[in-house]
Design an enzyme around this catalytic site. Sequence first.
Site, PDB file in Angstrom:
ATOM      1  N   CYS A 194       5.749   8.957   0.749  1.00 18.45           N
ATOM      2  CA  CYS A 194       4.407   9.552   0.780  1.00 18.45           C
ATOM      3  C   CYS A 194       4.325  10.617  -0.295  1.00 18.45           C
ATOM      4  O   CYS A 194       5.036  11.615  -0.238  1.00 18.45           O
ATOM      5  CB  CYS A 194       4.110  10.158   2.148  1.00 18.45           C
ATOM      6  N   ASN A 238      10.384   4.678   3.033  1.00 18.35           N
ATOM      7  CA  ASN A 238       9.987   3.838   4.149  1.00 18.35           C
ATOM      8  C   ASN A 238      11.198   3.028   4.575  1.00 18.35           C
ATOM      9  O   ASN A 238      12.007   2.616   3.749  1.00 18.35           O
ATOM     10  CB  ASN A 238       8.902   2.849   3.699  1.00 18.35           C
ATOM     11  N   ARG A 294       0.843  -1.203   0.000  1.00 18.41           N
ATOM     12  CA  ARG A 294       0.000   0.000   0.000  1.00 18.41           C
ATOM     13  C   ARG A 294       0.880   1.255   0.000  1.00 18.41           C
ATOM     14  O   ARG A 294       1.017   1.924  -1.010  1.00 18.41           O
ATOM     15  CB  ARG A 294      -0.947  -0.001   1.220  1.00 18.41           C
ATOM     16  N   ASP A 295       1.500   1.535   1.120  1.00 24.05           N
ATOM     17  CA  ASP A 295       2.300   2.749   1.255  1.00 24.05           C
ATOM     18  C   ASP A 295       3.418   2.782   0.212  1.00 24.05           C
ATOM     19  O   ASP A 295       3.746   3.841  -0.337  1.00 24.05           O
ATOM     20  CB  ASP A 295       2.896   2.792   2.671  1.00 24.05           C
TER      21      ASP A 295
END
Lengths: 307, 307
Positions: free
Chosen positions: B236, B245, B11-12
């Site tokens: 992001c 991340n 997802r991220d």
Amino acid sequence: MYVRVNEVGPRDGLQSQGKTLTVDARAQLVKALVDAGIRYLEAGSFVSSKAVPQMAGTDELFGRLSDINHVRYAALVPNMRGYELATASGARVVNVVLSVTDTMNRKNIRLSLDETADVCAAIAERGRREGIEVQAYLAVAFECPFEGRVDPEVVATFAHRMNDAGASKLIIADTIGAANPTQVRQVLDLIVPELGAERLSCHFHDTRGMALANITAAVDRGVAEFDASIGGLGGCPFSPGATGNVATEDVVLLLNSMGLDTGIDPLDLVPLVRLAEELTCVTLGGKSFRWLAQEYNRTHGGDRHGG
Amino acid sequence: MYVRVNEVGPRDGLQSQGKTLTVDARAQLVKALVDAGIRYLEAGSFVSSKAVPQMAGTDELFGRLSDINHVRYAALVPNMRGYELATASGARVVNVVLSVTDTMNRKNIRLSLDETADVCAAIAERGRREGIEVQAYLAVAFECPFEGRVDPEVVATFAHRMNDAGASKLIIADTIGAANPTQVRQVLDLIVPELGAERLSCHFHDTRGMALANITAAVDRGVAEFDASIGGLGGCPFSPGATGNVATEDVVLLLNSMGLDTGIDPLDLVPLVRLAEELTCVTLGGKSFRWLAQEYNRTHGGDRHGG
């Protein structure tokens, strides 16, 4: 709290490079580091220039060091002959390396662990008599590439031995970058209560990406001095798998961010990384370098070599 | 001690990629992650496919997830409509994001901080009634790209608000990778005593190379769950400067090395990083990846894509 960052690029970093720098280039790098605020620096070693041509001319380099009253320059020496050469060249701080496993000493310098300890102790004792600070590295303190995990009690034993011989500082070195924060705590919890955190320094490699985590654990135990190498320059040519000194810019950024005082602005290290890249012809830069370089370019108007 | 590693790459990680993966490719990545031992995974989000085309078809993806009794799959939702879509697709764990500064919410989702808190609280309350776990991210918990440093008291206030609303977990998120271990301790020292470390998770980015140092500080305060993204995939897209991340392989290697149990062998993540690279067409790999890949090749006989 002031935390000392000891720059080891000019010795530990350069000695493993394929390209041998001239003494001029080495002096340029050292001066630029000092201009950026570095006050603790391992400038070179007094070893056989046949074995380590990258360090030939360290005597000449020591004659050219600037700000010798404000910067603590150290020289690595492998034996008493090295000690004599270093002190004759003006070095007031001398580093010795005691790997704490037998195999590492035999593979590295063809001496047993006890023989190496004797050599280092003799240098520490002589330094104490002659007013020379002798700092003792306890190498492969967490894991040896030949013998595996090292018992923290062994590290403590040799820390005491070097302390008793007169070493001014004990540097716990993760020579192959295999330490983790739990191990760091275990070793420091044995040594700090008896010898005091102010007598200790830590040397971490970032091979497995854990150097800053290990520094965080050591800071938590009161350690206030850390080795680092500009741009992550270097490694240990004698240790299989030992790449990657932790980068000075990463260490400074971490410590400053934590509210500790290194006396160094990490942005001032960006041109230093680029200078080290130019001199050595290798790509350098720690984990934070991309971000730091962006910040540097933003605040210095994109002038790549300015500042 | 068992420490949960929550994989957020699908997802991220994927939502910020230039290349939009097919649902097939996303399902392949998720299955490979689960096969490598991942038991906590943010599989996708139920957001506008116009705004985030990378996440289109998450409903279909949720219908294909395997091992749903052994793996805790979560879906990110931006609002009540997303919650309804997610639960209708079978999601039993839903994540909401509450950035703790006003400007971040306005820039990100065009709501005020209070409005966003109301939306997240309403979802948490409904989840509690309907037996759906709602996990609340407290984003930009250390530093906001628009408002700067965040007061730990503010984070604590919204942690309590989400807790009172019924959130099952509070995830302290360093959305732009600006946190340092001192800040992590400050925030956790405010929140852990009142809400309990077992209710918390931390989400760190490695933008400035400090993610593992921050995890070390959080482990020290009792936190036993961390977000991570395979190979460091993602960032992001709405936060200026937010790249990176922390890589799953780095987190697993650190935690395992520290003697904690993640249930995952970091070497099993090496082919996963390569799979994520192939699928996304970007170069991936955390700080430890070069070393891990060497170890993998050594122990797997150089079979680059083997098991």
